[in-house]
Design an enzyme around this catalytic site. Structure first.
Site: not given
Length: 383
Positions: A86, A238
């Protein structure tokens, strides 16, 4: 960033640079793909992991065409967990929405064939009733920056560098959007894999050292400027985010141009069509379009993909186009297919906004290098 839950997202942090290292110096995390079905599209999360026999390599499955996760081990002997890598967080901790109670622990962490010693991580004692419903992963491994780490815990990536596991302060990401491929992509720690991209990378500096954030210029709709970001907009890269989020003004233009309609509108039309009465056409074209779309999900006509426009992002004064096949998701249900629009609205006020979040749909088109040593990000067309 609370909007991630609504976007059905996951963040994969990576730092990779333009220099390639030998295979022995690299730690790879591969990605695999799994088809998305109509019953689970709205909760599409991560794709389960599979360990490859190649040294220092972990391959991941691409679960439900939405997110990616891989296998790690904690403890001695290691206990196996499947986690999201992440970029949007910095801790080794479960992924969810809101606050979660727990405590910090410390033990050895295995990633591929590497052992990161004395890594701190969070153990969660309680989670929300829907936090992990239909999810195929156990938590997240944050690869973000130290100043955003909860409890100032040293992130895994920092410990990889400190303990000498990588010779270059970079890592690269390749996502494979091919639904028929067993391998859905690969993350390489400490270098790049030249097989996964064409040409040279375009590098742009980070504009914010708390996130993998850069500046993007104007967004083009069928080669026509939209104008809102002509003076520059922030964009967070992201790889854990499934979709692409951006200012409502531009996303509305895009969704109108590609014929996208909200989830509620789509369901309304499906039900009404079952009656087969032409009198309902008025309702279909009127009432359904006015119903609210609370989660920003949109559907498009799969048969109109050939006529849909190209969407182009300007990064570093260069164009990075996305074709209709690259900015939409296909949802399979038996013999039928539903196409899911990949753009959702996100309005962040100045000075942080206007803000884009470029997720997996963008990264599936461009091999990405996250260069921690030089605080920059590079993009090249996928091979």
């Amino acid at each position: 960033m609370a909007f991630k839950y609504l976007l059905v997202v996951t963040c994969v942090c990576a730092w990779f640079a333009s220099l390639a290292a030998s295979d022995k110096e690299l730690l790879r995390v591969g990605l695999r793909k799994r088809s998305l079905d109509i019953n689970s599209f709205s909760s599409a999360r991560i794709r389960e992991a599979v360990h490859h026999l190649k040294p220092d390599t972990v391959y991941l499955k691409n679960y439900l065409d939405a997110q990616y996760f891989g296998e790690i081990g904690i403890g001695s002997p290691p206990q196996t967990f499947r986690v999201v890598f992440d970029t949007g967080s910095s801790n080794l901790i479960p992924y969810g929405h809101g606050h979660i109670p727990g405590f910090f622990s410390q033990d050895n962490l295995r990633v591929g064939e590497l052992i990161v010693k004395d890594q701190q991580f969070a153990e969660i004692t309680k989670e929300g009733p829907l936090a992990f419903l239909a999810h195929h992963f156990d938590g997240i491994l944050g690869l973000g920056f130290l100043n955003k780490s909860v409890g100032q815990v040293t992130p895994v990536w920092y410990n990889m560098i400190e303990q000498g596991h990588v010779t270059q302060k970079i890592f690269s990401l390749w996502l494979n959007p091919d639904p028929m491929s067993k391998i859905g992509g690969e993350i390489v720690f400490g270098g790049i894999d030249w097989r996964h991209f064409k040409g040279d990378h375009t590098y742009v500096p980070l504009t914010h050292e708390d996130y993998w954030q850069i500046e993007v210029g104007d967004i083009l709709l069928a080669n026509n400027p939209t104008g809102l970001c002509a003076g520059g907009c922030a964009a967070i890269i992201d790889s854990g985010t499934s979709l692409i989020a951006g200012p409502t003004k531009i996303v509305t233009q895009i969704n109108h141009a590609i014929g996208a309609e909200g989830y509620v509108s789509y369901e309304c039309k499906s039900i009404i069509h079952n009656y087969g009465d032409s009198i309902w056409e008025y309702i279909i074209s009127g009432l359904c379009e006015k119903l609210p779309n609370p989660v920003g999900q949109t559907f498009i006509d799969c048969n109109s993909i050939d006529t849909m426009p190209q969407i182009t992002f300007t990064i570093g004064n260069k164009s990075f186009p996305l074709s209709p096949e690259q900015y939409m998701l296909r949802i399979e249900e038996g013999c039928s297919t539903v196409c899911y629009g990949g753009f959702v609205p996100l309005d962040v006020p100045p000075p942080q906004g206007p803000l884009w979040v470029l997720g997996d749909l963008f990264l599936g088109a461009y091999h990405t290098v996250f260069d921690y040593g030089n605080l920059r990000i590079g993009f090249a067309e996928v091979a």
